[in-house]
Write an enzyme that holds these catalytic residues in place. Structure first.
Site, PDB file in Angstrom:
ATOM      1  N   SER A 207       0.861  -1.193   0.000  1.00 21.54           N
ATOM      2  CA  SER A 207       0.000   0.000   0.000  1.00 21.54           C
ATOM      3  C   SER A 207       0.887   1.229   0.000  1.00 21.54           C
ATOM      4  O   SER A 207       2.051   1.169   0.435  1.00 21.54           O
ATOM      5  CB  SER A 207      -0.892  -0.005   1.252  1.00 21.54           C
ATOM      6  OG  SER A 207      -1.484   1.255   1.463  1.00 21.54           O
TER       7      SER A 207
ATOM      8  N   TYR B 196      -2.756  -1.686  10.336  1.00 20.49           N
ATOM      9  CA  TYR B 196      -2.710  -1.942   8.897  1.00 20.49           C
ATOM     10  C   TYR B 196      -1.414  -1.388   8.294  1.00 20.49           C
ATOM     11  O   TYR B 196      -0.729  -2.076   7.523  1.00 20.49           O
ATOM     12  CB  TYR B 196      -3.920  -1.309   8.222  1.00 20.49           C
ATOM     13  CG  TYR B 196      -3.966  -1.507   6.721  1.00 20.49           C
ATOM     14  CD1 TYR B 196      -4.477  -2.683   6.181  1.00 20.49           C
ATOM     15  CD2 TYR B 196      -3.511  -0.514   5.856  1.00 20.49           C
ATOM     16  CE1 TYR B 196      -4.524  -2.875   4.809  1.00 20.49           C
ATOM     17  CE2 TYR B 196      -3.555  -0.698   4.478  1.00 20.49           C
ATOM     18  CZ  TYR B 196      -4.062  -1.876   3.966  1.00 20.49           C
ATOM     19  OH  TYR B 196      -4.099  -2.060   2.595  1.00 20.49           O
TER      20      TYR B 196
END
Length: 239
Positions: A134, A147
């Protein structure tokens, strides 16, 4: 990498970015297996012509079962895409069980699958491992610390693994999407990239044999980080 004729596995491949990666690989001539948890989405993937394997990769047993299901079968492309978020706010109740599942699925599972399938990948004339991280692996967002930590960990693992496999027939690519329109980001009000476009860009990077694919606005973030890491961190912590 020539995609036509390759055998690929996409985890988290029945929804969101995963199904779009699978569709573009299939359109390019690959034979694609998708792994996922939801029976309805698994059946929908089968109706599109994919082989779909039920696999819960949030624990050891699920990872081992998927590796076992692929024993003796050729595999050229492994896409570690399965992932989840977990709420973590010290000013609110914290579900540590959900935190543990997030850490395992996002970080442990790719490591276990790579380890279990590495011999199969080594046996192919050319192969690729794709770890989907990400833009938050570059600089974290305050609202998603767990996350972000898992994706930063997977980014570091990917870089080190690439160095270990240098000179072999296995290329290791990191794909860094921006915020993408998926079920997981339904509550995120920022501008989102359509999942089909994200999948297209990732598969294009696979075909080009790249080591890193900065998708969409992640390319801007990476450029800012290369010039000023503190500035990139300040921007993303408020994102």
């Amino acid at each position: 990498m020539e995609i036509r004729g390759k055998a690929a596995l996409v985890t988290g491949g029945t929804d969101g970015i995963g199904i779009e990666i699978a569709r573009h690989l299939k359109a390019g001539g690959a034979s694609v297996i998708v792994a996922g948890r939801d029976p309805v989405r698994l059946e929908a993937a089968r109706s599109e012509g994919f082989e779909a394997i039920a696999a819960d990769l949030s624990d050891i047993a699920g990872c081992d079962a998927l590796v076992a299901a692929l024993e003796g079968r050729p595999l050229d492309i492994l896409v570690n895409n399965a992932g989840m978020g977990a709420d973590y706010d010290v000013n609110a109740p914290i579900d540590l069980g959900e935190v543990d599942r997030c850490i395992f699925l996002n970080l442990n599972a790719p490591i276990r699958l790579i380890t279990g399938l590495l011999a199969t990948l080594r046996a192919r004339p050319e192969a690729m491992i794709v770890n989907v991280t990400s833009g938050l692996a570059i600089a974290p967002r305050a609202a998603s610390p767990v996350y972000c930590a898992t994706k930063a960990g997977l980014r570091s693992f990917t870089m080190a693994l690439r160095a270990q496999l240098a000179g072999t027939g296995i290329n290791v690519m990191e794909a860094l999407p921006p915020v993408v329109e998926t079920r997981m980001t339904a509550g995120n009000m920022h501008k989102k990239m359509p999942a089909p476009e994200c999948g297209r860009q990732i598969v294009a990077a696979i075909a080009a044999g790249r080591n890193q694919a900065n998708i969409g606005l992640t390319g801007v973030l990476n450029a800012v980080y290369n010039v000023s890491p503190p500035l990139a961190r300040r921007i993303m912590l408020r994102f």
